[in-house]
Design a protein around this motif. Structure first.
Motif, PDB file in Angstrom:
ATOM      1  N   PRO A 292       0.915  -1.211   0.055  1.00 16.72           N
ATOM      2  CA  PRO A 292       0.022   0.023  -0.021  1.00 16.72           C
ATOM      3  C   PRO A 292       0.923   1.252   0.015  1.00 16.72           C
ATOM      4  O   PRO A 292       2.060   1.172   0.022  1.00 16.72           O
ATOM      5  CB  PRO A 292      -0.868  -0.091   1.358  1.00 16.72           C
ATOM      6  CG  PRO A 292       0.115  -1.014   2.030  1.00 16.72           C
ATOM      7  CD  PRO A 292       0.688  -1.578   1.190  1.00 16.72           C
ATOM      8  N   ALA A 293       0.271   2.316  -0.225  1.00 16.78           N
ATOM      9  CA  ALA A 293       0.812   3.686  -0.129  1.00 16.78           C
ATOM     10  C   ALA A 293       1.731   3.933   1.086  1.00 16.78           C
ATOM     11  O   ALA A 293       1.569   3.711   2.087  1.00 16.78           O
ATOM     12  CB  ALA A 293      -0.260   4.814  -0.233  1.00 16.78           C
ATOM     13  N   ALA A 294       3.059   4.368   0.548  1.00 19.64           N
ATOM     14  CA  ALA A 294       4.023   4.812   1.607  1.00 19.64           C
ATOM     15  C   ALA A 294       4.414   3.818   2.569  1.00 19.64           C
ATOM     16  O   ALA A 294       4.944   4.011   3.636  1.00 19.64           O
ATOM     17  CB  ALA A 294       3.463   5.927   2.390  1.00 19.64           C
ATOM     18  N   SER A 295       4.195   2.604   1.994  1.00 22.50           N
ATOM     19  CA  SER A 295       4.763   1.432   3.020  1.00 22.50           C
ATOM     20  C   SER A 295       6.056   1.464   3.202  1.00 22.50           C
ATOM     21  O   SER A 295       6.821   0.567   3.863  1.00 22.50           O
ATOM     22  CB  SER A 295       4.043   0.080   2.553  1.00 22.50           C
ATOM     23  OG  SER A 295       4.444  -0.094   1.142  1.00 22.50           O
ATOM     24  N   GLY A 296       6.996   2.104   2.018  1.00 13.82           N
ATOM     25  CA  GLY A 296       8.528   1.762   1.828  1.00 13.82           C
ATOM     26  C   GLY A 296       8.838   0.753   0.750  1.00 13.82           C
ATOM     27  O   GLY A 296      10.109   0.525   0.733  1.00 13.82           O
ATOM     28  N   LYS A 297       7.842   0.500   0.091  1.00 14.52           N
ATOM     29  CA  LYS A 297       8.040  -0.436  -1.071  1.00 14.52           C
ATOM     30  C   LYS A 297       9.094  -0.041  -2.162  1.00 14.52           C
ATOM     31  O   LYS A 297      10.015  -0.793  -2.788  1.00 14.52           O
ATOM     32  CB  LYS A 297       6.668  -1.118  -1.795  1.00 14.52           C
ATOM     33  CG  LYS A 297       6.140  -0.002  -2.310  1.00 14.52           C
ATOM     34  CD  LYS A 297       4.676  -0.201  -3.120  1.00 14.52           C
ATOM     35  CE  LYS A 297       3.878   0.612  -3.434  1.00 14.52           C
ATOM     36  NZ  LYS A 297       3.827   1.696  -2.522  1.00 14.52           N
TER      37      LYS A 297
ATOM     38  N   THR B 137      11.403   2.338  -1.689  1.00 12.81           N
ATOM     39  CA  THR B 137      12.849   2.461  -1.241  1.00 12.81           C
ATOM     40  C   THR B 137      13.364   0.990  -1.144  1.00 12.81           C
ATOM     41  O   THR B 137      14.597   0.887  -1.529  1.00 12.81           O
ATOM     42  CB  THR B 137      12.824   2.753   0.520  1.00 12.81           C
ATOM     43  OG1 THR B 137      12.205   4.223   0.184  1.00 12.81           O
ATOM     44  CG2 THR B 137      14.104   3.242   1.105  1.00 12.81           C
TER      45      THR B 137
ATOM     46  N   ASP C  36       8.277  -2.480  -8.523  1.00 10.40           N
ATOM     47  CA  ASP C  36       7.284  -2.173  -7.291  1.00 10.40           C
ATOM     48  C   ASP C  36       6.042  -1.561  -7.744  1.00 10.40           C
ATOM     49  O   ASP C  36       6.120  -0.898  -8.706  1.00 10.40           O
ATOM     50  CB  ASP C  36       7.923  -1.561  -6.133  1.00 10.40           C
ATOM     51  CG  ASP C  36       8.066  -0.067  -6.413  1.00 10.40           C
ATOM     52  OD1 ASP C  36       7.239   0.692  -6.012  1.00 10.40           O
ATOM     53  OD2 ASP C  36       9.091   0.563  -7.013  1.00 10.40           O
TER      54      ASP C  36
ATOM     55  N   ARG D 236       5.236   9.128   7.373  1.00  8.54           N
ATOM     56  CA  ARG D 236       6.410   8.843   6.630  1.00  8.54           C
ATOM     57  C   ARG D 236       6.078   9.855   5.473  1.00  8.54           C
ATOM     58  O   ARG D 236       7.005  10.895   5.003  1.00  8.54           O
ATOM     59  CB  ARG D 236       6.681   7.555   6.096  1.00  8.54           C
ATOM     60  CG  ARG D 236       7.250   6.491   7.229  1.00  8.54           C
ATOM     61  CD  ARG D 236       7.299   5.362   6.761  1.00  8.54           C
ATOM     62  NE  ARG D 236       7.805   4.499   7.635  1.00  8.54           N
ATOM     63  CZ  ARG D 236       7.882   2.928   7.644  1.00  8.54           C
ATOM     64  NH1 ARG D 236       7.522   2.457   6.562  1.00  8.54           N
ATOM     65  NH2 ARG D 236       8.369   2.364   8.635  1.00  8.54           N
ATOM     66  N   ARG D 237       4.814   9.762   4.990  1.00 13.51           N
ATOM     67  CA  ARG D 237       4.628  10.541   3.600  1.00 13.51           C
ATOM     68  C   ARG D 237       4.335  12.153   3.937  1.00 13.51           C
ATOM     69  O   ARG D 237       4.942  12.671   3.138  1.00 13.51           O
ATOM     70  CB  ARG D 237       3.212   9.972   3.184  1.00 13.51           C
ATOM     71  CG  ARG D 237       2.374  10.549   1.835  1.00 13.51           C
ATOM     72  CD  ARG D 237       3.572  10.596   0.670  1.00 13.51           C
ATOM     73  NE  ARG D 237       4.250   9.558   0.421  1.00 13.51           N
ATOM     74  CZ  ARG D 237       4.055   8.394  -0.427  1.00 13.51           C
ATOM     75  NH1 ARG D 237       2.804   8.311  -0.955  1.00 13.51           N
ATOM     76  NH2 ARG D 237       4.947   7.690  -0.977  1.00 13.51           N
TER      77      ARG D 237
ATOM     78  N   ILE E 264      14.843   2.496   7.681  1.00 14.80           N
ATOM     79  CA  ILE E 264      15.188   1.807   6.334  1.00 14.80           C
ATOM     80  C   ILE E 264      16.040   0.846   6.345  1.00 14.80           C
ATOM     81  O   ILE E 264      16.048  -0.030   5.596  1.00 14.80           O
ATOM     82  CB  ILE E 264      15.622   3.523   5.439  1.00 14.80           C
ATOM     83  CG1 ILE E 264      14.240   4.285   5.467  1.00 14.80           C
ATOM     84  CG2 ILE E 264      16.125   3.100   4.243  1.00 14.80           C
ATOM     85  CD1 ILE E 264      14.500   5.290   4.456  1.00 14.80           C
TER      86      ILE E 264
HETATM   87  N1  LIG Z   1      11.354   1.617   7.105  1.00 10.87           N
HETATM   88  C1  LIG Z   1      11.221   3.215   7.146  1.00 10.87           C
HETATM   89  N2  LIG Z   1      11.339   3.871   8.237  1.00 10.87           N
HETATM   90  C2  LIG Z   1      11.342   5.155   7.854  1.00 10.87           C
HETATM   91  N3  LIG Z   1      10.954   5.869   6.972  1.00 10.87           N
HETATM   92  C3  LIG Z   1      10.776   5.349   5.527  1.00 10.87           C
HETATM   93  C4  LIG Z   1      10.998   3.568   5.701  1.00 10.87           C
HETATM   94  N4  LIG Z   1      10.592   3.547   4.532  1.00 10.87           N
HETATM   95  C5  LIG Z   1      10.670   4.327   3.787  1.00 10.87           C
HETATM   96  N5  LIG Z   1      10.541   5.482   4.360  1.00 10.87           N
HETATM   97  C6  LIG Z   1      10.537   6.832   3.860  1.00 10.87           C
HETATM   98  O1  LIG Z   1       8.987   6.728   3.777  1.00 10.87           O
HETATM   99  C7  LIG Z   1       8.681   7.505   2.599  1.00 10.87           C
HETATM  100  C8  LIG Z   1       7.641   6.731   1.649  1.00 10.87           C
HETATM  101  O2  LIG Z   1       8.529   5.530   1.227  1.00 10.87           O
HETATM  102  P1  LIG Z   1       8.451   4.982  -0.265  1.00 10.87           P
HETATM  103  O3  LIG Z   1       9.727   4.010  -0.097  1.00 10.87           O
HETATM  104  O4  LIG Z   1       8.479   6.051  -1.304  1.00 10.87           O
HETATM  105  O5  LIG Z   1       6.983   4.368  -0.059  1.00 10.87           O
HETATM  106  P2  LIG Z   1       5.962   3.743  -1.234  1.00 10.87           P
HETATM  107  O6  LIG Z   1       7.024   3.439  -2.529  1.00 10.87           O
HETATM  108  O7  LIG Z   1       5.345   2.502  -0.683  1.00 10.87           O
HETATM  109  O8  LIG Z   1       5.180   4.663  -1.652  1.00 10.87           O
HETATM  110  C9  LIG Z   1       9.966   7.981   1.866  1.00 10.87           C
HETATM  111  O9  LIG Z   1      10.150   9.408   2.448  1.00 10.87           O
HETATM  112  C10 LIG Z   1      11.085   7.123   2.604  1.00 10.87           C
HETATM  113  O10 LIG Z   1      12.194   7.760   2.505  1.00 10.87           O
END
Ligand SMILES: Nc1ncnc2c1ncn2[C@@H]1O[C@H](COP(=O)(O)OP(=O)(O)O)[C@@H](O)[C@H]1O
Ligand SMILES: Nc1ccn([C@@H]2O[C@H](COP(=O)(O)OP(=O)(O)O)[C@@H](O)[C@H]2O)c(=O)n1
Length: 211
Positions: free
Chosen positions: A9-14, A16, A112, A140-141, A192
């Motif tokens: 889902p949105a802003a899960s960190g996928k 990254t 992703d 995070r978002r 991260i």
């Molecule tokens: N495990 C984590 N802990 C803290 N911040 C994170 C983590 N993973 C990602 N982020 C941050 O959260 C935001 C959303 O991550 P992102 O990878 O773009 O998510 P997605 O692709 O799922 O939307 C970014 O600013 C990223 O740097």
């Protein structure tokens, strides 16, 4: 060579995690959400009705990749519009060939999105479903958007994320769901570096390698 699918889902960190997996395993990465965002931005700028399948589908068929660099690509309005246009079958089918071709590169790839492990690359050798608590994702978002100079409230970001998740999971065409053979990775309590370490470990084990 490894083909790796990362959904969530949105802003899960996928994103990254997928980028880091690309570096670790030496394969190119495709952020498929960015393609839907490009389509959404083209449609918004042309003043199209976001439920107009034929009109928005034509934007997806003539993908303007220069919009990947657009300052508005990562904005909340574009994300919301992407979630609306991504429910249109005309849009999904127009983006299918590009994503499948990327996945079929002989050297392997990591993609992703929402439907990589289920529709785009069901044959992937390794699959992750990345998630985190909604409040954590909103935080995070929110930090990401404010760092980019955007004026948003955390409450609003949370409401947007919840609405988008519900739409992404509820649509008929390629809904967001964990593939049966995907490993779940909850990043709520992981920073991260720890999330990436865990992802490398899970993918290595799925690929039958030592991480
Ligand atoms: N495990 C984590 N802990 C803290 N911040 C994170 C983590 N993973 C990602 N982020 C941050 O959260 C935001 C959303 O991550 P992102 O990878 O773009 O998510 P997605 O692709 O799922 O939307 C970014 O600013 C990223 O740097
Ligand atoms: N493979 C994909 C990737 C994204 N999408 C859609 O595109 C929108 C934006 O995706 P994104 O990955 O950029 O969004 P974030 O998770 O980064 O917020 C999502 O809300 C989905 O509706 C999709 O339908 N299928």
């Amino acid at each position: 060579m490894p083909l790796i699918a990362v959904d969530g889902p949105a802003a899960s960190g996928k994103g990254t995690i997928a980028r880091a997996l690309g570096r670790h395993f030496g394969v190119p990465h495709l952020d498929t959400g960015a393609l839907y965002r490009v389509v959404a931005l083209s449609a918004l700028r042309s003043g199209l009705d976001l439920s107009d399948g034929a009109g928005v589908g034509a934007k997806a068929a003539a993908l303007d990749l220069s919009l990947l660099e657009d300052a508005e690509l990562r904005g909340a309005q574009t994300g919301e519009a992407a979630s609306l246009v991504s429910a249109l079958p005309e849009v999904r089918s127009a983006l299918l060939a590009f994503q499948k071709a990327f996945a079929a590169q002989p050297g392997g790839a990591v993609l992703d999105g929402r439907d990589i492990g289920t529709v785009i690359a069901p044959e992937a050798a390794a699959k992750l479903f990345v998630t985190a608590a909604a409040e954590t994702r909103a935080r995070r978002r929110f930090l990401e958007l404010t760092a980019a100079g955007r004026d948003v409230s955390e409450e609003r970001v949370l409401a947007d994320i919840l609405a988008r998740d519900a739409r992404d999971m509820g649509r008929a065409d390629a809904p967001l769901r964990q593939a049966a053979d995907a490993d779940l990775l909850d990043t709520s309590e992981l920073d991260i570096a720890a999330a990436v370490r865990k992802a490398v470990e899970l993918v290595s084990s799925q690929l039958g390698r030592v991480s």
